[in-house]
Each structure stands twice: as C-alpha cells, then as structure tokens.
Design an enzyme around this catalytic site. Sequence first.
Site, mmCIF file in Angstrom:
data_model
loop_
_atom_site.group_PDB
_atom_site.id
_atom_site.type_symbol
_atom_site.label_atom_id
_atom_site.label_comp_id
_atom_site.label_asym_id
_atom_site.label_seq_id
_atom_site.Cartn_x
_atom_site.Cartn_y
_atom_site.Cartn_z
ATOM 1 N N ARG A 53 5.243 10.812 -2.721
ATOM 2 C CA ARG A 53 5.012 10.488 -0.941
ATOM 3 C C ARG A 53 6.167 10.870 -0.334
ATOM 4 O O ARG A 53 7.145 10.014 -0.746
ATOM 5 C CB ARG A 53 4.488 9.335 -1.063
ATOM 6 C CG ARG A 53 4.389 8.701 0.195
ATOM 7 C CD ARG A 53 4.267 6.707 0.134
ATOM 8 N NE ARG A 53 4.202 6.340 1.469
ATOM 9 C CZ ARG A 53 4.269 5.516 1.898
ATOM 10 N NH1 ARG A 53 5.044 4.311 0.862
ATOM 11 N NH2 ARG A 53 4.458 4.862 3.125
ATOM 12 N N ASP A 70 1.778 -15.229 6.545
ATOM 13 C CA ASP A 70 1.350 -16.846 6.531
ATOM 14 C C ASP A 70 1.495 -17.074 5.076
ATOM 15 O O ASP A 70 1.956 -18.375 4.723
ATOM 16 C CB ASP A 70 0.329 -17.066 7.217
ATOM 17 C CG ASP A 70 0.094 -17.109 8.699
ATOM 18 O OD1 ASP A 70 1.295 -17.018 9.111
ATOM 19 O OD2 ASP A 70 -1.032 -17.140 9.272
ATOM 20 N N TYR A 86 11.379 8.693 0.841
ATOM 21 C CA TYR A 86 11.398 7.452 -0.263
ATOM 22 C C TYR A 86 12.032 8.050 -1.462
ATOM 23 O O TYR A 86 12.266 7.329 -2.573
ATOM 24 C CB TYR A 86 10.097 7.268 -0.173
ATOM 25 C CG TYR A 86 9.344 6.703 0.818
ATOM 26 C CD1 TYR A 86 9.896 5.427 1.429
ATOM 27 C CD2 TYR A 86 8.258 7.266 1.364
ATOM 28 C CE1 TYR A 86 9.407 4.911 2.432
ATOM 29 C CE2 TYR A 86 7.797 6.568 2.705
ATOM 30 C CZ TYR A 86 8.318 5.683 3.090
ATOM 31 O OH TYR A 86 7.834 4.991 4.448
ATOM 32 N N ARG A 132 8.129 0.496 13.060
ATOM 33 C CA ARG A 132 8.810 -0.142 11.715
ATOM 34 C C ARG A 132 9.789 -1.082 11.861
ATOM 35 O O ARG A 132 10.453 -1.665 11.123
ATOM 36 C CB ARG A 132 9.107 1.061 11.065
ATOM 37 C CG ARG A 132 8.049 2.112 10.510
ATOM 38 C CD ARG A 132 8.535 3.123 9.527
ATOM 39 N NE ARG A 132 7.777 4.332 9.467
ATOM 40 C CZ ARG A 132 6.611 4.431 8.701
ATOM 41 N NH1 ARG A 132 6.096 3.530 7.912
ATOM 42 N NH2 ARG A 132 5.743 5.421 9.016
ATOM 43 N N ALA A 142 3.253 -0.745 4.572
ATOM 44 C CA ALA A 142 2.894 -0.781 5.922
ATOM 45 C C ALA A 142 2.695 -2.458 6.435
ATOM 46 O O ALA A 142 2.574 -2.498 7.764
ATOM 47 C CB ALA A 142 1.558 0.221 6.056
ATOM 48 N N ASN A 169 8.054 -5.814 -1.481
ATOM 49 C CA ASN A 169 8.123 -4.653 -0.407
ATOM 50 C C ASN A 169 6.682 -4.768 0.178
ATOM 51 O O ASN A 169 5.539 -3.874 -0.632
ATOM 52 C CB ASN A 169 8.450 -3.146 -1.240
ATOM 53 C CG ASN A 169 8.264 -2.092 -0.295
ATOM 54 O OD1 ASN A 169 7.932 -2.293 0.918
ATOM 55 N ND2 ASN A 169 9.045 -1.100 -0.637
ATOM 56 N N HIS A 211 12.828 -2.943 1.585
ATOM 57 C CA HIS A 211 12.168 -1.523 1.826
ATOM 58 C C HIS A 211 13.309 -0.649 1.404
ATOM 59 O O HIS A 211 14.543 -0.744 1.517
ATOM 60 C CB HIS A 211 12.514 -1.459 3.447
ATOM 61 C CG HIS A 211 11.395 -2.536 4.033
ATOM 62 N ND1 HIS A 211 10.035 -2.441 4.063
ATOM 63 C CD2 HIS A 211 11.811 -3.613 4.660
ATOM 64 C CE1 HIS A 211 9.630 -3.714 4.507
ATOM 65 N NE2 HIS A 211 10.472 -4.382 4.829
ATOM 66 N N GLU A 252 12.730 -9.598 0.762
ATOM 67 C CA GLU A 252 11.777 -8.281 1.161
ATOM 68 C C GLU A 252 12.760 -7.048 1.193
ATOM 69 O O GLU A 252 13.800 -7.039 1.422
ATOM 70 C CB GLU A 252 11.737 -8.529 2.795
ATOM 71 C CG GLU A 252 10.978 -7.612 3.620
ATOM 72 C CD GLU A 252 10.823 -7.840 5.019
ATOM 73 O OE1 GLU A 252 11.005 -8.873 5.355
ATOM 74 O OE2 GLU A 252 10.496 -6.943 5.748
ATOM 75 N N HIS A 276 4.635 -4.432 9.130
ATOM 76 C CA HIS A 276 4.318 -4.123 10.706
ATOM 77 C C HIS A 276 3.157 -4.749 10.889
ATOM 78 O O HIS A 276 2.908 -4.591 12.247
ATOM 79 C CB HIS A 276 4.618 -2.890 10.744
ATOM 80 C CG HIS A 276 5.875 -2.201 9.826
ATOM 81 N ND1 HIS A 276 7.232 -2.830 9.889
ATOM 82 C CD2 HIS A 276 5.749 -1.199 9.096
ATOM 83 C CE1 HIS A 276 7.749 -2.128 9.158
ATOM 84 N NE2 HIS A 276 7.119 -0.932 8.459
ATOM 85 N N ARG A 280 14.207 4.114 11.835
ATOM 86 C CA ARG A 280 13.155 4.875 11.946
ATOM 87 C C ARG A 280 11.986 4.782 13.283
ATOM 88 O O ARG A 280 12.707 4.220 14.168
ATOM 89 C CB ARG A 280 12.070 4.985 10.650
ATOM 90 C CG ARG A 280 13.013 5.155 9.186
ATOM 91 C CD ARG A 280 12.047 4.984 8.066
ATOM 92 N NE ARG A 280 11.045 5.649 8.211
ATOM 93 C CZ ARG A 280 9.799 5.753 7.259
ATOM 94 N NH1 ARG A 280 9.802 4.831 6.346
ATOM 95 N NH2 ARG A 280 8.762 6.466 7.418
ATOM 96 N N PRO A 328 0.823 -1.272 0.101
ATOM 97 C CA PRO A 328 0.103 -0.013 -0.105
ATOM 98 C C PRO A 328 0.791 1.263 0.056
ATOM 99 O O PRO A 328 1.803 1.388 0.559
ATOM 100 C CB PRO A 328 -0.755 -0.039 1.339
ATOM 101 C CG PRO A 328 0.060 -1.122 2.095
ATOM 102 C CD PRO A 328 0.667 -2.097 1.466
ATOM 103 N N ASN A 329 0.341 2.135 -0.766
ATOM 104 C CA ASN A 329 0.759 3.570 -1.003
ATOM 105 C C ASN A 329 1.952 3.619 -1.755
ATOM 106 O O ASN A 329 2.558 4.634 -2.125
ATOM 107 C CB ASN A 329 1.115 4.307 0.706
ATOM 108 C CG ASN A 329 -0.047 4.236 1.505
ATOM 109 O OD1 ASN A 329 -1.107 4.543 1.174
ATOM 110 N ND2 ASN A 329 -0.075 3.746 2.543
ATOM 111 N N SER A 347 13.464 2.776 2.597
ATOM 112 C CA SER A 347 14.118 3.458 3.515
ATOM 113 C C SER A 347 14.554 2.242 4.527
ATOM 114 O O SER A 347 14.401 1.363 4.700
ATOM 115 C CB SER A 347 12.992 4.159 4.191
ATOM 116 O OG SER A 347 12.023 3.146 4.851
HETATM 117 C C1 DQA Z 1 8.685 0.984 3.362
HETATM 118 C C2 DQA Z 1 8.707 1.070 4.820
HETATM 119 C C3 DQA Z 1 7.402 0.956 5.776
HETATM 120 O O1 DQA Z 1 7.532 1.294 6.940
HETATM 121 C C4 DQA Z 1 6.343 1.965 5.010
HETATM 122 O O2 DQA Z 1 5.146 1.541 5.696
HETATM 123 C C5 DQA Z 1 6.314 2.032 3.539
HETATM 124 C C6 DQA Z 1 7.544 1.810 2.701
HETATM 125 C C7 DQA Z 1 9.724 1.282 2.609
HETATM 126 O O3 DQA Z 1 10.109 0.766 1.366
HETATM 127 O O4 DQA Z 1 10.838 1.655 3.056
HETATM 128 O O5 DQA Z 1 5.224 1.932 2.940
HETATM 129 O O6 DQA Z 1 8.153 -0.287 3.217
#
Ligand code: DQA
Length: 145
Positions: free
Chosen positions: A15, A84, A20, A108, A74, A71, A97, A95, A77, A104, A7-8, A99
């Site tokens: 954003r 699962d 980011y 997170r 959110a 990735n 990320h 995985e 977390h 942080r 998401p996002n 950032s």
């Molecule tokens: C993220 C880090 C997450 O904590 C955050 O919710 C994101 C992006 C990252 O790519 O740094 O949406 O996964």
Amino acid sequence: MLVLNGPNLGRLGKRQPEVYGSTTLADVAARCRALGAELGLEVDFRQTDSEAEMIGWVHGAADAREPVVLNPAAWTHTSVALRDACAELGAGLVEVHISNVHAREPFRQHSYVSGVATGVIAGLGVRGYELALRWLAEEPSSAGR
Ligand code: DQA
C-alpha cells in the site's frame, strides 16, 4: 502489551510504499515480538478492518488495565467511538503513525485519539512501534496513567 492496528494496515508493504515504506505488517509484528522477548514482555499484535472489533479489543485492554500501542489508521481522523473507548484505558496508550500525518493532507492533521493518548509518535516509519514499546516498557507511570 497490545499492539493494535486499524484499517488497511494489513496492506502494508503493498500500500502506497512511497508513503508507508515496503515493510509488511507481518514484518512489523515479528519485530515487535522479538523486541518484546528482549524486554521480557508478551506482545499481542493485531490488525482489523472492523471498527466494532477494534473497539472490543480496546474494551478488553481497559478491563485488563493493559498498555496499548495503537495505530488507528483512518479512524484517527473519523472515530469519536474509538476515542471514547480509548478514554477508558487505565494504562499507557501510545498512538503511532508510520507517516508524519502533520505534513500531509489537512484532514489527517486532526486526531480524535491524541487527546486521550499518553503520547503520540508520527513520521518515524515502522520504527515508531518499537519506540512505543520501549517507552511503555521503561516508563513506570504507563502502568497506570
Ligand atoms: C496512518 C496515517 C493515517 O492518516 C492513514 O489513514 C493510515 C495510516 C499512518 O500510520 O501513517 O491508514 O495511521
């Protein structure tokens, strides 16, 4: 190879650019596809804000024994359900990320996904996606972890 984004992440570029960066997700997708072509891999790059859709994609990857770059954003977390689903993956799972989540907010710093991932890349910006793809392409064990 699947590259899945939670998401996002569709808002990348607009954003919180101080966290980011200014690269858009479309740019990241283009870079991943170009690298895939160089490495002889087909890269299927997706983003969703729907947890159900994401879990469906992970189930598909498990059935196809397809390596995944994820990735989880959110959901990293929050989502036992996504963890699962990921636990069923039979090929490599990296995985990513953008950032450095460990530098942080405390919420997170825990990932439900990391415990079932092959490896984790955090804090290297959008280059993390390319590094993950290179690793999955080069590491024979990623085809059946
Ligand atoms: C993220 C880090 C997450 O904590 C955050 O919710 C994101 C992006 C990252 O790519 O740094 O949406 O996964």
